[in-house]
Scaffold this motif. Structure first.
Motif, short mmCIF file in Angstrom:
data_model
loop_
_atom_site.label_atom_id
_atom_site.label_comp_id
_atom_site.label_asym_id
_atom_site.label_seq_id
_atom_site.Cartn_x
_atom_site.Cartn_y
_atom_site.Cartn_z
N GLU A 246 2.94 38.54 -5.26
CA GLU A 246 3.48 37.24 -4.80
C GLU A 246 2.65 36.09 -5.36
O GLU A 246 3.21 35.06 -5.80
CB GLU A 246 3.49 37.21 -3.27
CG GLU A 246 4.23 36.01 -2.69
CD GLU A 246 4.33 36.06 -1.18
OE1 GLU A 246 4.70 35.04 -0.57
OE2 GLU A 246 4.04 37.14 -0.59
N ALA A 247 1.34 36.26 -5.36
CA ALA A 247 0.47 35.22 -5.93
C ALA A 247 0.76 35.03 -7.43
O ALA A 247 0.79 33.90 -7.95
CB ALA A 247 -0.99 35.57 -5.71
N GLU B 167 3.62 35.57 -8.90
CA GLU B 167 4.91 34.90 -9.03
C GLU B 167 4.77 33.39 -8.84
O GLU B 167 5.36 32.59 -9.57
CB GLU B 167 5.88 35.47 -8.00
CG GLU B 167 6.38 36.87 -8.33
CD GLU B 167 7.16 36.91 -9.62
OE1 GLU B 167 7.92 35.93 -9.91
OE2 GLU B 167 7.02 37.89 -10.37
N TRP B 168 3.99 32.96 -7.83
CA TRP B 168 3.78 31.52 -7.61
C TRP B 168 3.02 30.91 -8.79
O TRP B 168 3.26 29.75 -9.15
CB TRP B 168 3.04 31.28 -6.31
CG TRP B 168 3.89 31.45 -5.08
CD1 TRP B 168 3.75 32.37 -4.10
CD2 TRP B 168 5.01 30.65 -4.73
NE1 TRP B 168 4.71 32.23 -3.15
CE2 TRP B 168 5.51 31.17 -3.50
CE3 TRP B 168 5.66 29.54 -5.31
CZ2 TRP B 168 6.62 30.64 -2.86
CZ3 TRP B 168 6.77 29.01 -4.67
CH2 TRP B 168 7.24 29.57 -3.46
N GLU B 169 2.15 31.67 -9.39
CA GLU B 169 1.43 31.20 -10.58
C GLU B 169 2.43 30.92 -11.71
O GLU B 169 2.36 29.87 -12.40
CB GLU B 169 0.42 32.27 -11.02
CG GLU B 169 -0.24 31.98 -12.37
CD GLU B 169 -1.40 31.01 -12.28
OE1 GLU B 169 -1.79 30.47 -13.33
OE2 GLU B 169 -1.89 30.76 -11.16
N LEU C 240 1.56 25.95 -6.46
CA LEU C 240 0.13 26.30 -6.38
C LEU C 240 -0.35 26.33 -4.94
O LEU C 240 -1.23 27.13 -4.59
CB LEU C 240 -0.69 25.31 -7.21
CG LEU C 240 -0.50 25.41 -8.73
CD1 LEU C 240 -1.27 24.29 -9.43
CD2 LEU C 240 -0.99 26.77 -9.22
N GLU D 183 1.51 27.26 -2.41
CA GLU D 183 1.99 28.55 -1.89
C GLU D 183 1.10 29.69 -2.40
O GLU D 183 0.77 30.62 -1.66
CB GLU D 183 3.43 28.78 -2.33
CG GLU D 183 4.45 27.86 -1.67
CD GLU D 183 4.55 28.14 -0.17
OE1 GLU D 183 4.25 29.28 0.26
OE2 GLU D 183 4.90 27.21 0.58
N LYS D 184 0.72 29.59 -3.66
CA LYS D 184 -0.16 30.61 -4.21
C LYS D 184 -1.49 30.64 -3.47
O LYS D 184 -2.04 31.71 -3.18
CB LYS D 184 -0.41 30.35 -5.70
CG LYS D 184 -1.38 31.34 -6.31
CD LYS D 184 -1.78 30.97 -7.72
CE LYS D 184 -2.85 31.93 -8.21
NZ LYS D 184 -3.36 31.58 -9.55
N GLN D 185 -2.04 29.45 -3.16
CA GLN D 185 -3.31 29.38 -2.44
C GLN D 185 -3.20 30.02 -1.06
O GLN D 185 -4.09 30.73 -0.61
CB GLN D 185 -3.75 27.92 -2.32
CG GLN D 185 -5.13 27.77 -1.69
CD GLN D 185 -5.59 26.32 -1.67
OE1 GLN D 185 -4.86 25.40 -2.10
NE2 GLN D 185 -6.79 26.09 -1.19
N SER E 290 -3.13 33.67 -1.50
CA SER E 290 -4.46 34.14 -1.88
C SER E 290 -5.39 34.22 -0.67
O SER E 290 -6.22 35.13 -0.56
CB SER E 290 -5.06 33.22 -2.95
OG SER E 290 -4.29 33.24 -4.13
#
Length: 227
Positions: A67-68, A70-72, A91, A93-95, A98
């Protein structure tokens, strides 16, 4: 409550000391083995749950990593298209993913450490159980040996007493035989003595009668002389 209240009590216990204090070591070792086997089942059940939790945590980590990633990609695409606002949101959402991933990684590490601890404790507990079973076999063998020795000693004592009784009876028979021989030697001796005594009495009576006859004769002569 069992003999041991916690797993550490079993691992840190001194079996020899427990058995030395026990009034019935055989019974004590049976209870110890039973307690160890039950605890081993519980610890292995806990290990199975930890293993399942680790697998679940591993799946969550894989999912979060994907998932991280994919957001990247989405942030990169948005930035390439000139949508910095969307890139920032991606980013963010990625954070968030993470951060969740970091928590799951800590959970996984804790589960892994717990599993290592349980594995070590199971190994120690199994060794303790093996030692206890070995001591149980030793106790059984010692009990059998002692029982055999006691049985043999009782038999020897019984044989010794029987031998003593037989010797005593033998000596009694010897004494009876000796007394019988002595009495047999005296048989007839009293009759001979009695007979001799009666004959001697007859001789004595004859002497007295002769003296009486003499005195009578003397008295008759004295009476005639006076006439």
């Amino acid at each position: 409550m069992g003999i041991f209240s916690r797993l550490s009590d079993i691992i840190n216990s001194n079996l020899n000391a427990l058995l030395d204090r026990a009034e019935d070591p055989q019974k004590m070792i049976r209870l110890i083995i039973q307690e160890m086997e039950e605890t081993l089942v519980e610890v292995r059940s806990s290990s199975a749950r930890v293993i399942a939790d680790k697998k679940e945590a591993q799946r969550r980590l894989s999912r979060l990593q994907d998932e991280a990633g994919e957001w990247e990609k989405k942030a990169r695409l948005a930035l390439e298209k000139g949508r910095e606002d969307l890139a920032r949101a991606a980013l963010a959402e990625k954070q968030s993913v993470s951060e969740e991933q970091a928590l799951v990684e800590k959970e996984f590490t804790a589960l892994d450490e717990h599993m290592e601890q349980l594995s070590s404790e199971i190994s120690q507990l199994q060794q303790k159980l093996n030692d206890a079973k070995a001591k149980q076999k030793t106790l059984v063998m010692r009990q059998q040996t002692v029982s055999t020795r006691m049985k043999t000693r009782r038999q020897l004592q019984k044989d010794s007493l029987q031998d003593a009784f037989e010797k005593f009876e033998h000596y009694e028979r010897r004494m009876d035989n000796m007394e019988g021989e002595l009495e047999s030697m005296d048989l007839g001796r009293d009759d001979r003595q009695k007979l001799a005594s009666e004959i001697d009495s007859l001789a004595q009576d004859e002497g007295i009668n002769a003296e009486l006859d003499r005195l009578r004769a003397d008295l008759q002569r004295d009476g005639k002389a006076e006439q």
